[in-house]
Design an enzyme around this catalytic site. Structure first.
Site, PDB file in Angstrom:
ATOM      1  N   LYS A  31       0.754  -1.243   0.124  1.00  0.00           N
ATOM      2  CA  LYS A  31       0.145   0.024   0.056  1.00  0.00           C
ATOM      3  C   LYS A  31       0.806   1.338  -0.037  1.00  0.00           C
ATOM      4  O   LYS A  31       0.407   2.224  -0.522  1.00  0.00           O
ATOM      5  CB  LYS A  31      -0.881   0.043   1.105  1.00  0.00           C
ATOM      6  CG  LYS A  31      -2.041  -1.065   1.097  1.00  0.00           C
ATOM      7  CD  LYS A  31      -2.989  -0.967   0.195  1.00  0.00           C
ATOM      8  CE  LYS A  31      -4.050  -2.080   0.222  1.00  0.00           C
ATOM      9  NZ  LYS A  31      -4.871  -2.247  -0.744  1.00  0.00           N
ATOM     10  N   GLU A  86      -9.653   5.778   3.431  1.00  0.00           N
ATOM     11  CA  GLU A  86     -10.482   4.682   3.856  1.00  0.00           C
ATOM     12  C   GLU A  86      -9.538   3.486   4.016  1.00  0.00           C
ATOM     13  O   GLU A  86      -8.508   3.416   3.394  1.00  0.00           O
ATOM     14  CB  GLU A  86     -11.623   4.238   2.820  1.00  0.00           C
ATOM     15  CG  GLU A  86     -11.004   3.292   1.631  1.00  0.00           C
ATOM     16  CD  GLU A  86     -10.232   3.616   0.864  1.00  0.00           C
ATOM     17  OE1 GLU A  86      -9.843   4.926   0.729  1.00  0.00           O
ATOM     18  OE2 GLU A  86      -9.578   2.711   0.142  1.00  0.00           O
ATOM     19  N   SER A 128       1.674 -10.048  -0.954  1.00  0.00           N
ATOM     20  CA  SER A 128       1.432  -8.276  -0.875  1.00  0.00           C
ATOM     21  C   SER A 128       1.587  -7.613   0.616  1.00  0.00           C
ATOM     22  O   SER A 128       1.750  -6.561   0.816  1.00  0.00           O
ATOM     23  CB  SER A 128      -0.095  -8.053  -1.264  1.00  0.00           C
ATOM     24  OG  SER A 128      -1.081  -8.799  -0.687  1.00  0.00           O
TER      25      SER A 128
HETATM   26  C1  PLP Z   1      -1.684  -6.855   2.267  1.00  0.00           C
HETATM   27  C2  PLP Z   1      -2.829  -6.714   1.642  1.00  0.00           C
HETATM   28  N1  PLP Z   1      -2.767  -7.497   0.334  1.00  0.00           N
HETATM   29  C3  PLP Z   1      -4.048  -7.155  -0.309  1.00  0.00           C
HETATM   30  C4  PLP Z   1      -4.919  -6.195  -0.051  1.00  0.00           C
HETATM   31  C5  PLP Z   1      -6.087  -6.039  -1.194  1.00  0.00           C
HETATM   32  O1  PLP Z   1      -5.920  -4.846  -1.503  1.00  0.00           O
HETATM   33  P1  PLP Z   1      -5.883  -4.707  -3.128  1.00  0.00           P
HETATM   34  O2  PLP Z   1      -6.507  -5.931  -3.843  1.00  0.00           O
HETATM   35  O3  PLP Z   1      -6.128  -3.196  -3.640  1.00  0.00           O
HETATM   36  O4  PLP Z   1      -4.294  -5.188  -3.488  1.00  0.00           O
HETATM   37  C6  PLP Z   1      -4.823  -5.536   1.059  1.00  0.00           C
HETATM   38  C7  PLP Z   1      -5.844  -4.697   1.467  1.00  0.00           C
HETATM   39  O5  PLP Z   1      -5.864  -3.968   2.762  1.00  0.00           O
HETATM   40  C8  PLP Z   1      -3.635  -5.724   1.847  1.00  0.00           C
HETATM   41  O6  PLP Z   1      -3.564  -5.277   3.194  1.00  0.00           O
END
Ligand code: PLP
Lengths: 417, 268
Positions: free
Chosen positions: A101, A123, A390
């Site tokens: 993020k 948000e 992620s």
């Molecule tokens: C570690 C992590 N991965 C994935 C996501 C999902 O979001 P996005 O699909 O925008 O990557 C989030 C959302 O809070 C997250 O914290």
């Protein structure tokens, strides 16, 4: 489905249009009050994108503040356990604040300053975007307000406290399903009144144009690095790339630089929750229909009257009834395959990564890992599967303890919320 | 000519202004919405906006949001709302426009929505999340069906854009008084009167002001510069008491309140 190189080149080059269209998807379905600010954002973002000074500043921040590039890591014991293709992790969990993020929030914070705006709202679902926004705002001295559904305040308590430590004000949202969708509603309502002084740092590739494009661009550093790392470390492109899809930002950032590589198979993984029943999952690309939510036209879970349906996921960051419009475009074009992963399989993948690799992955990322493990177990060893890890799972430890009836000494911390 | 065009043509000839209350359909239930519309008609309101409850209304403050939630919690459907409006339309009352999210219109299908609304006696639609750039397809259908598509201009709208919006709007032009969401305000922006005055010089369309208006003093102040005034949250807040109070008392309360506003409208 197979796609010719030509077709995929067209996929990447022409979207979105000036109206924010990815094929039929996207657009800008918001009240007139926000139009001027969105128009200004388009112009300002375009200028920033072409400004070497802006890009240099962002690149330096990503290096010295975030710790980029994030490594491409061979998950050797997990690979052995699956007994097939090689599993590699793109380690976004090692970024400062523990998720992808921050790539987006630093970019948008720099834009906020460039636009002369003096206040930031955001948000958050899992709290990772809230923490990343609070961090960027602290770094640049911007006041920051984060909207978060009450249910998420509860299940992601450690992140709520972090945001406060970073100087952000966290506003719990008690309307509707008290999750990410309601947090976005509330942030939009704030923006309706504050739009002249405030920038809304949206946390995923959702919302009205130009947000889906801009967030994708800021997150594309993930795929750009991963692609170079594959070439440098492995001497070739990967066979498969897998990422989880909530709003879709880590997946968009991971996939976008590979879109023109027809030999690279791309898989997005949605939250399969408890099963395929209505309200049991958060998988609009798999089970939903095209419709409008939060300013863009994309796949969404809604009833026959267009009312947004309730969704469920064990993971707060995936617990969202909509998805970024570019994913809808990729789905319909057949360029990306979308799958689901149920809560219990995500938990199994979480445990496997903890046990085999010494990494606690975020529950969101665990969905992608689960699918990658499935793919790997049927593949051969010279096949390469890259997963976007992620985020890290520290934020999920207490919720997992609760689900497993484990008592933690964390009661004091959760009172802080 | 739609009923809305007739209404404003008549009012402009007689030098009168319109009072246009907003109510949420299905709060606390559909039958009550029918009764409240009849009461508003009986009191002499000129047009009513019927809010179609939506799960994610980003232009609405807490009062209208919670009315939508109450209506949806009772599983109010668009079909029920249109059926109620249809029953009412046979009595030839004031014109009705629906305030409806594009999410709902799109899900129903643009043509199907307009055809069904028209068949139920509805004269127009305000679609608050459908800005000019996205409105061409719906505008085309509305034109064909002689159904008004009322567009909004806000304080953040640049003047050249306001003119473009005025050109595509039909029925009337909705001027949003504040940069913000629906809800009662004590004071309205100081430049409101000038901006609306300017708009009315630019367009032959009637210009009506909404958002924030709740007091007789607002009505007195704004009626001279506008063609009509829209009052929403102040009415919805009164209807919200229907959960605790007898329906007749709530009808009387709302009726009395619009009576005061109507008196203020003509007191010049
Ligand atoms: C570690 C992590 N991965 C994935 C996501 C999902 O979001 P996005 O699909 O925008 O990557 C989030 C959302 O809070 C997250 O914290």
């Amino acid at each position: 489905m197979t796609i010719s190189g030509n077709q995929t080149a067209k996929l990447a080059a022409n979207v979105p249009t000036d109206q924010g269209r990815f094929g039929d998807f996207g657009g800008r379905y918001v009240p007139e009050t926000l139009t001027r600010a969105l128009d200004e954002l388009v112009v300002e973002y375009e200028a920033a994108r072409n400004d070497p000074k802006f890009q240099a500043e962002l690149t330096e921040l990503l290096r010295s503040f975030v710790g980029r590039p994030s490594p491409l890591y061979y998950a050797e014991r997990l690979t052995a356990r699956c007994g097939g293709s090689q599993i590699w992790f793109k380690r976004e969990d090692l970024n400062h604040t523990g998720a992808h993020k921050i790539n987006n929030t630093l970019g948008q914070a720099l834009l906020t300053i460039r636009m002369g705006k003096s206040r930031v709202i955001a948000e958050t679902g899992a709290g990772q975007h809230g923490v990343a926004t609070a961090t960027a705002c602290a770094r640049f001295g911007l006041p920051c307000i984060v909207y978060m559904g009450e249910e998420d305040v509860r299940r992601q308590a450690p992140n709520v406290f972090s945001m406060k430590l970073l100087g952000a004000e966290v506003r719990a949202v008690s309307s509707g399903s008290r999750t990410l969708r309601d947090a976005i509603n509330e942030a939009m309502r704030d923006w309706m009144s504050s739009v002249e002084s405030t920038h809304y740092i949206i946390g995923s590739v959702v919302g009205p144009h130009p947000f889906p494009m801009m967030v994708r661009d800021f997150q594309s550093i993930i795929g750009t690095e991963a692609r170079q790392q594959c070439l440098a470390q492995l001497g070739r492109l990967p066979d498969r790339v897998v990422a989880c899809v909530g709003g879709g930002s880590n997946a968009a950032g991971m996939f976008y630089p590979f879109i023109n590589d027809p030999g690279v198979h791309l898989t997005g993984v949605e939250a399969g929750g408890l099963g395929a029943g209505c309200g049991e999952h958060a998988s609009p690309l798999t089970y939903g229909d095209p419709g409008v939510l939060h300013g863009s036209y994309s796949y969404v879970m809604q009833d026959n009257d267009g009312q947004t349906s309730d969704v469920h996921s064990i993971s707060a960051g995936l617990d969202y009834p909509g998805v970024g419009p570019e994913h809808s475009y990729w789905k319909n074009a057949g360029r990306v395959e979308y799958k689901t992963c149920e809560d219990r399989d995500a938990l199994k993948a979480f445990d496997a990564v903890a046990a085999c690799e010494g990494i606690l992955p975020a529950l969101e990322s665990s969905h992608a890992v689960s699918q990658a493990m499935k793919i790997a177990s049927t593949g051969c060893h010279d096949e390469i599967v890259v997963v976007c890890l992620s985020g890290r799972g520290d934020k999920d430890a207490s919720e997992i303890a609760r689900l497993r009836d484990v008592q933690l000494g964390l009661d004091e911390a959760s009172h802080e919320t | 000519m739609s009923l809305i065009d007739d209404l404003f043509a008549r009012l402009r000839t007689s030098g009168e202004k319109a009072l246009m209350p907003f109510v949420t359909a299905g709060d606390p239930d559909i039958a009550f919405t029918g009764r409240i519309l009849a009461e508003l008609d009986r009191r002499g309101c000129h047009l009513a906006e019927v809010g179609i409850p939506y799960s994610d209304p980003i232009a609405d403050g807490p009062v209208i949001q919670s009315s939508y939630t109450r209506a949806l919690d009772r599983s109010t459907t668009l079909e029920q709302i249109l059926a109620m409006l249809q029953t009412r339309s046979s009595s030839n009352g004031m014109p009705i426009v629906t305030m409806v999210s594009f999410s709902i219109v799109l899900r129903w299908g643009l043509e199907r929505y307009i055809e069904n609304a028209k068949a139920a006696g509805v004269s127009g639609a305000i679609v608050p999340d459908l800005p000019l750039e996205e409105s061409a397809a719906l505008a085309e259908i509305c034109r064909r069906e002689d159904f008004s598509l009322i567009q909004l201009v806000t304080p953040t709208t640049p003047r050249d854009r306001a003119l473009q919006i005025a050109e595509t709007s039909t029925g009337f032009l909705y001027y949003v008084s504040v940069t913000g969401i629906t809800g009662e305000r004590n004071d309205l922006p100081p430049d409101l009167i000038d901006t609306v005055g300017w708009l009315r010089e630019q367009t032959p369309l009637p210009v009506c002001i909404g958002f924030g208006i709740s007091r007789a003093a607002h009505v007195q102040q704004l009626a001279p510069v506008a063609d009509g005034l829209i009052v929403g949250s102040a009415i919805v807040r009164r209807i919200a008491t229907a959960a605790q109070n007898p329906p007749d008392a709530v009808l009387e309360d709302v009726g009395g309140y619009v009576g005061e506003l109507l008196a203020a409208l003509n007191e010049r």
